[in-house]
Design a protein around this motif. Structure first.
Motif, PDB file in Angstrom:
ATOM      1  N   GLN A 158       0.474  15.589  12.285  1.00  0.00           N
ATOM      2  CA  GLN A 158       1.934  15.326  11.066  1.00  0.00           C
ATOM      3  C   GLN A 158       1.554  14.613   9.909  1.00  0.00           C
ATOM      4  N   ARG A 159       1.921  14.598   8.697  1.00  0.00           N
ATOM      5  CA  ARG A 159       1.402  13.569   7.780  1.00  0.00           C
ATOM      6  C   ARG A 159       2.971  13.337   7.191  1.00  0.00           C
ATOM      7  N   THR A 160       3.013  11.707   6.471  1.00  0.00           N
ATOM      8  CA  THR A 160       3.900  11.094   6.581  1.00  0.00           C
ATOM      9  C   THR A 160       3.787  10.236   5.017  1.00  0.00           C
ATOM     10  N   PRO A 161       5.122  10.503   4.036  1.00  0.00           N
ATOM     11  CA  PRO A 161       4.423   9.300   3.058  1.00  0.00           C
ATOM     12  C   PRO A 161       4.500   7.788   3.705  1.00  0.00           C
ATOM     13  N   LEU A 162       3.786   7.316   2.973  1.00  0.00           N
ATOM     14  CA  LEU A 162       3.896   5.838   3.846  1.00  0.00           C
ATOM     15  C   LEU A 162       3.751   4.836   2.785  1.00  0.00           C
ATOM     16  N   PRO A 173       4.278  17.250  -0.092  1.00  0.00           N
ATOM     17  CA  PRO A 173       4.976  16.593  -0.250  1.00  0.00           C
ATOM     18  C   PRO A 173       5.195  15.759   0.847  1.00  0.00           C
ATOM     19  N   GLN A 174       4.882  16.065   1.936  1.00  0.00           N
ATOM     20  CA  GLN A 174       4.334  14.503   2.918  1.00  0.00           C
ATOM     21  C   GLN A 174       2.957  14.020   2.629  1.00  0.00           C
ATOM     22  N   GLY A 175       2.632  13.738   1.729  1.00  0.00           N
ATOM     23  CA  GLY A 175       1.664  12.725   1.410  1.00  0.00           C
ATOM     24  C   GLY A 175       0.284  13.125   1.855  1.00  0.00           C
ATOM     25  N   TYR A 197       1.594  -1.358  -0.135  1.00  0.00           N
ATOM     26  CA  TYR A 197      -0.221  -0.272   0.209  1.00  0.00           C
ATOM     27  C   TYR A 197       1.352   1.000   0.103  1.00  0.00           C
ATOM     28  N   MET A 198       0.599   2.071  -0.418  1.00  0.00           N
ATOM     29  CA  MET A 198       1.407   3.431  -0.764  1.00  0.00           C
ATOM     30  C   MET A 198       0.405   4.509  -0.522  1.00  0.00           C
ATOM     31  N   TYR A 199       1.174   5.624  -0.197  1.00  0.00           N
ATOM     32  CA  TYR A 199       0.176   6.539  -0.221  1.00  0.00           C
ATOM     33  C   TYR A 199       1.835   7.905   0.102  1.00  0.00           C
ATOM     34  N   PRO A 200       2.565   7.928  -1.079  1.00  0.00           N
ATOM     35  CA  PRO A 200       4.012   9.214  -1.727  1.00  0.00           C
ATOM     36  C   PRO A 200       3.258  10.063  -1.257  1.00  0.00           C
TER      37      PRO A 200
END
Ligand code: AFP
Length: 351
Positions: free
Chosen positions: A311-315, A270-272, A261-264
């Motif tokens: 806070q967001r993050t790519p995953l 930039p942080q998805g 699973y990706m949420y780039p």
């Protein structure tokens, strides 16, 4: 499938007996979350009736205000947790700030970060939605919990998991001793052990990502997804695309079947889109305990130190070989990129 009927509470008590060194107190927080999940489940299965009894957010035929389901889920979890005396502070997707224990209620040792109803835009289409939770020990010693207690790296989690509301409702959790799944039996109101010691396949053949964002992705992610669509027996490619748009549903399917699973992050965000504290970190704990991996493209999600509640993050999360390969593409280190460069035919990106 286990050979005898075991309820969630029986299982949790048994785990405590087998691991007397672990403080069992936070397991009662887990059971409280399960209780809240049963209440939320009841509201979720009635969600399709809102057009009959009155639209969500408006007034029903009895003249009562019908609450939005995500707000109901948040308040239900808060009501159940706040009264137990285990809680120091909470962070929820539904609240801008951290939420203190209500005045007069006993204050405890644990922090709970949660997304009360993830995928809520899917409710009206009867698509699976979920609750995600993370339980941490508080850092401060006395009084109300603080922001410092909430902003802890994922590796400090004591317990994490999710509830998936759907054709059958499931609770899946880990306390660092494997991942165990329970299916809700509504006729007796119990979560029953249905998936003990879940292990995710080393490699899957599913990729889950919102490909509508392709044009905004960075080249590494584009190349990786393009590569997944090429034929190759050894790596089981081409992969199948599966994307519900409810993180819990997409994650749960891939946990069982294998895949990524990706949420780039992308050029616009930039942080998805996903949140570190109550989406990425708890699912990372579950993924790792099932033998999987979770990364932001370069670092282990469990190591990321949060600096803000939302806070967001790519995953990138799922089967270990898939996540590692994805990281190699993002970091421009995958052998396929270099082999293609040598032959002057780099894996094309579509735009
Ligand atoms: P909602 O709760 O607003 O539906 O958001 C859910 C979510 O955070 C996550 O569950 C999904 O995987 C993701 O958004 C889907 O987002 P995209 O529509 O951008 O793919």
């Amino acid at each position: 499938m286990p050979d005898r009927v075991v309820t969630l509470s029986q299982f949790v008590l048994q785990q405590e007996r087998e691991h007397p060194e672990a403080s069992g107190e936070f397991t009662s927080v887990l059971l409280d979350i399960a209780l809240a999940a049963k209440m939320i489940n009841k509201a979720v299965v009635r969600a399709g009736l809102v057009d009959i009894v009155g639209a969500t957010g408006s007034t029903n035929v009895q003249g009562e205000k019908v609450q939005k389901l995500d707000v109901y889920a948040h308040e239900t979890i808060m009501r159940v947790l706040a009264s137990t005396g285990q809680l120091a502070v909470v962070a929820s997707e539904e609240d801008e700030d951290i939420v203190a224990v209500p005045k007069g209620a006993p204050i405890g040792k644990y922090v709970v970060n949660f997304d009360p109803l993830d995928g809520s835009s899917n409710i009206d289409a009867n698509v699976n939605i979920g609750t995600i939770f993370s339980i941490l020990p508080r850092l401060t010693r006395t009084g109300q919990g603080t922001l410092e207690d909430v902003l802890q790296a994922g590796r400090r989690q004591l317990c994490a998991g999710y509830v998936l509301y759907g054709s059958s409702t499931m609770l899946v959790y880990t306390t660092g001793d494997g991942v165990h799944g329970f299916t809700f039996e509504p006729s007796i109101g119990e979560f029953l052990l249905s998936h003990p010691s879940i292990k995710t396949p080393e490699r899957g053949h599913i990729y889950s990502v919102n490909e509508g964002n392709y044009a905004r992705w960075l080249d590494g992610v584009k190349r990786y997804v393009d590569w997944l669509k090429m034929s190759d027996k050894e790596t089981n490619r081409p992969y199948s695309a599966r994307y519900v748009g409810s993180l819990v549903a997409d994650f749960h399917r891939n946990l069982l079947y294998g895949g990524i699973y990706m949420y780039p992050g992308d050029l616009k965000n930039p942080q998805g889109k996903l949140r570190l504290l109550y989406e990425a970190a708890p699912l990372a704990f579950v993924a790792e305990q099932a033998g999987g991996c979770a990364s932001d493209g370069a670092r282990r999600i469990m190591e990321l130190a949060p600096s803000a509640v939302h806070q967001r993050t790519p995953l990138f999360i799922g089967s270990p070989l898939d996540v590692r390969e994805c990281e190699q593409f993002i970091q421009d280190k995958h052998p396929a990129i270099h082999a293609d460069r040598r032959t002057n035919s780099p894996i094309p990106t579509r735009m």
